[in-house]
Scaffold this motif. Structure first.
Motif, PDB file in Angstrom:
ATOM      1  N   GLU A  39       1.141  -1.057  -0.035  1.00 48.95           N
ATOM      2  CA  GLU A  39       0.487  -0.078   0.145  1.00 48.95           C
ATOM      3  C   GLU A  39       0.827   1.872   0.009  1.00 48.95           C
ATOM      4  N   GLN A  40       1.806   1.343   1.089  1.00 44.55           N
ATOM      5  CA  GLN A  40       3.088   2.549   1.019  1.00 44.55           C
ATOM      6  C   GLN A  40       3.744   2.640  -0.402  1.00 44.55           C
ATOM      7  N   LEU A  41       4.621   1.419  -0.424  1.00 41.09           N
ATOM      8  CA  LEU A  41       4.832   1.465  -1.983  1.00 41.09           C
ATOM      9  C   LEU A  41       3.991   2.170  -3.573  1.00 41.09           C
ATOM     10  N   ALA A  42       2.673   1.143  -3.571  1.00 39.33           N
ATOM     11  CA  ALA A  42       1.723   1.886  -4.702  1.00 39.33           C
ATOM     12  C   ALA A  42       1.862   3.415  -4.584  1.00 39.33           C
ATOM     13  N   LYS A  43       1.723   4.005  -3.142  1.00 38.82           N
ATOM     14  CA  LYS A  43       1.782   5.301  -2.745  1.00 38.82           C
ATOM     15  C   LYS A  43       2.501   6.066  -3.392  1.00 38.82           C
ATOM     16  N   GLU A  49      11.928   2.000  -9.137  1.00 40.73           N
ATOM     17  CA  GLU A  49      12.508   2.548  -7.438  1.00 40.73           C
ATOM     18  C   GLU A  49      12.201   0.795  -6.982  1.00 40.73           C
ATOM     19  N   THR A  50      10.893   0.446  -7.012  1.00 39.01           N
ATOM     20  CA  THR A  50      10.232  -0.616  -6.379  1.00 39.01           C
ATOM     21  C   THR A  50      11.549  -1.960  -6.792  1.00 39.01           C
ATOM     22  N   ALA A  51      11.604  -2.012  -8.487  1.00 38.74           N
ATOM     23  CA  ALA A  51      12.075  -3.274  -8.762  1.00 38.74           C
ATOM     24  C   ALA A  51      13.857  -3.269  -8.290  1.00 38.74           C
ATOM     25  N   TYR A  52      14.400  -1.495  -7.420  1.00 36.26           N
ATOM     26  CA  TYR A  52      15.599  -1.790  -7.351  1.00 36.26           C
ATOM     27  C   TYR A  52      15.244  -2.431  -6.171  1.00 36.26           C
ATOM     28  N   ARG A 352       6.360  -8.513 -13.168  1.00 35.29           N
ATOM     29  CA  ARG A 352       6.621 -10.065 -12.331  1.00 35.29           C
ATOM     30  C   ARG A 352       7.829  -9.806 -12.634  1.00 35.29           C
ATOM     31  N   LEU A 353       8.647  -9.319 -13.584  1.00 40.62           N
ATOM     32  CA  LEU A 353       9.897  -9.241 -13.776  1.00 40.62           C
ATOM     33  C   LEU A 353      11.577  -8.676 -12.878  1.00 40.62           C
ATOM     34  N   PRO A 354      11.183  -7.808 -12.235  1.00 39.74           N
ATOM     35  CA  PRO A 354      12.197  -7.597 -11.088  1.00 39.74           C
ATOM     36  C   PRO A 354      12.138  -9.019 -10.100  1.00 39.74           C
ATOM     37  N   GLY A 355      10.693  -9.185  -9.681  1.00 40.98           N
ATOM     38  CA  GLY A 355      10.393 -11.079  -9.024  1.00 40.98           C
ATOM     39  C   GLY A 355      11.553 -11.812  -9.330  1.00 40.98           C
ATOM     40  N   TRP A 356      11.100 -12.557 -10.620  1.00 42.88           N
ATOM     41  CA  TRP A 356      11.791 -13.710 -10.896  1.00 42.88           C
ATOM     42  C   TRP A 356      13.559 -13.251 -11.237  1.00 42.88           C
ATOM     43  N   ILE A 357      13.696 -11.788 -11.370  1.00 41.79           N
ATOM     44  CA  ILE A 357      15.427 -12.051 -11.555  1.00 41.79           C
ATOM     45  C   ILE A 357      15.459 -11.780  -9.466  1.00 41.79           C
ATOM     46  N   ALA A 358      15.285 -11.534  -8.929  1.00 41.96           N
ATOM     47  CA  ALA A 358      15.351 -11.077  -7.242  1.00 41.96           C
ATOM     48  C   ALA A 358      15.408 -12.694  -6.982  1.00 41.96           C
ATOM     49  N   GLN A 359      14.569 -13.327  -7.478  1.00 41.37           N
ATOM     50  CA  GLN A 359      14.468 -15.344  -6.733  1.00 41.37           C
ATOM     51  C   GLN A 359      15.603 -15.589  -8.013  1.00 41.37           C
ATOM     52  N   TRP A 360      15.337 -15.585  -8.752  1.00 38.84           N
ATOM     53  CA  TRP A 360      16.806 -16.433  -9.601  1.00 38.84           C
ATOM     54  C   TRP A 360      18.289 -15.974  -9.020  1.00 38.84           C
ATOM     55  N   ARG A 361      18.416 -14.677  -8.984  1.00 41.32           N
ATOM     56  CA  ARG A 361      19.493 -14.542  -7.601  1.00 41.32           C
ATOM     57  C   ARG A 361      19.647 -14.721  -6.619  1.00 41.32           C
TER      58      ARG A 361
END
Ligand code: SDX
Length: 392
Positions: A39-43, A49-52, A352-361
């Motif tokens: 909720e805070q990130l969406a606002k 920035e969220t991808a980072y 979803r790409l940042p999540g896939w990258i973060a989870q793979w890393r």
């Protein structure tokens, strides 16, 4: 007699890994990336920035964010021959397999020798974040037989994608801050979601030592299924079909309850959320704003709201803890932005790409990582001898 500790169909009650990226409390409807409530990130945040945050684990300082944005800006172009490659797909090709194919093209650079050095992982991270919107826009334009536009790095990440998707060499794209912000928020809301089907696929492929591009291409393919990311397209198809059939909401809900022809209330239900999906609540807020700006299918939005109301008043759904999920309203907003339904799941993939990258890393930097290989319960024939053809 199998000696296995559990048999857990669909791994609904099995923790396949430990992760520090996303926290979900399905009963309470809580979703946090690296501890920050969505909720805070969406606002307050932007998708980049969220991808980072999702990938590196911390909110960037101003300097870190500027460097991150610059790194991405420099990598938005793809190999010129990719344009020729995309032109080989027939017109009206669905952009999801086209996106997966584009990722496999990227994987050819380093298919055989996966390099886990920090430099190589950083290079792949920025190439994916930077190039996937370009590949997605190329796939979209090519499916319409329209000119593929080069990225314009004077624009923001979201504006660049909107322009590549909707502008023409002859006509600029008219930006609306509310549309740009709504897409930013939608992508933030999709950034990660722990071990969902497509993320688990990315991890499973990555666990074999395959490179990140091939792993993410697998994630795109898993996401395309209508029970997963493809649900946003299926929701709009369901709403349109109800509209065209002329049946009432009440009649449709009854057909779902009677499980007529296996139909489901698409965009409803979730493996984890047994309460309202917190993302759906935020998306719903943006639906009205975007549709007041662009000629969205307000008739379908109204129908969706009536369906939601009818379902949430009905024990069949509440007893089964079936509530709207992230896909119930997102397609209507994407359509109001001008995207055809075939692009909705591509937008989910970009988010979803940042999540896939973060989870793979997280997987490949874990020294104790194991190759994914669950066992099974054998329910087939016992041992038997070969029967020659003449005796069958
Ligand atoms: C996403 O995992 C994630 O995090 C995914 C995701 C992400 O961010 O990555 O959140 C994104 O995939 C969201 C889900 C999008 N899919 C849909 O909207 C498709 C419609 N939903 C269903 O297919 C279903 O709800 C699932 C697949 C999402 C979840 O299914 P479950 O939890 O395995 O539930 P189930 O299939 O075991 O069903 C339990 C009961 C059954 O009834 P009974 O057999 O007990 O009588 O609920 C019924 C089901 O028939 N049911 C539905 C229903 N979903 C479940 N009935 C009508 N409509 C539905 N949508």
């Amino acid at each position: 007699e199998t000696g296995y500790t559990t048999y857990d169909d669909g791994l609904a009650n099995t923790a396949s890994t430990m992760s520090a990226i996303t926290y979900i409390d399905g009963d309470a409807g809580v979703l946090r990336y690296r501890g920050y409530p969505i909720e805070q990130l969406a606002k307050e945040s932007t998708f980049l920035e969220t991808a980072y945050l999702v990938i590196y684990g911390e909110l960037p300082t101003a300097a870190e964010l500027a460097t991150w944005e610059d790194r991405i800006r420099r990598k938005t172009m793809v190999d010129e021959r990719m344009r020729e490659f995309f032109k080989m797909f027939p017109r009206r090709s669905h952009p999801m397999p086209v996106l997966a194919s584009g990722l496999m093209m990227l994987s050819t650079y380093s298919f055989d020798s996966v390099d886990y050095t920090p430099e190589a992982i950083e290079k792949a991270t920025e190439r994916l974040i930077a190039k996937v919107p370009t590949l997605a826009a190329y796939g979209y334009k090519n499916s319409r037989g329209e000119a593929m536009l080069y990225p314009d790095n004077s624009l923001s990440y979201i504006e660049n994608f909107l322009r590549m998707s909707f502008a023409y060499p002859t006509e600029p794209y008219e930006f609306h801050d509310e549309i740009t912000r709504a897409l930013d928020v939608l992508l933030i809301l999709h950034a990660d979601h722990e071990q969902n089907c497509s993320t688990s696929t990315v991890r499973l492929i990555g666990s074999s030592g395959a490179n990140i591009y091939a792993s993410v291409a697998g994630g795109v393919n898993a996401l395309s299924g209508p029970l997963h990311g493809g649900a946003n397209q299926a929701v709009v198809e369901m709403l349109s079909a109800i509209k065209e059939s002329g049946i009432s909401v009440k009649e449709y809900v009854q057909q779902v309850k009677d499980k007529k022809a296996g139909i489901k209330l698409m965009g409803f239900g979730h493996r984890i959320y047994k309460n309202y999906d917190p993302r759906a609540a935020i998306i719903k807020e943006h639906a009205d704003k975007v549709m007041s700006l662009k000629a969205g299918r307000r008739d379908l939005l109204k129908l969706a709201q009536e369906l939601e109301h009818a379902a949430l008043e009905d024990d069949y759904f509440t007893e089964r803890k079936l509530y709207p999920n992230v896909d119930f309203y997102s397609g209507l907003i994407y359509e109001a932005m001008g995207f055809p339904k075939e692009m909705f799941t591509v937008l989910f993939a970009i988010g979803r790409l940042p999540g896939w990258i973060a989870q793979w890393r997280e997987l490949v930097t874990n020294p104790k990582r194991k190759i994914g290989r669950p066992r099974q319960i054998y329910i087939g024939e016992g041992e038997r001898d070969y029967v020659p053809l003449g005796d069958r």
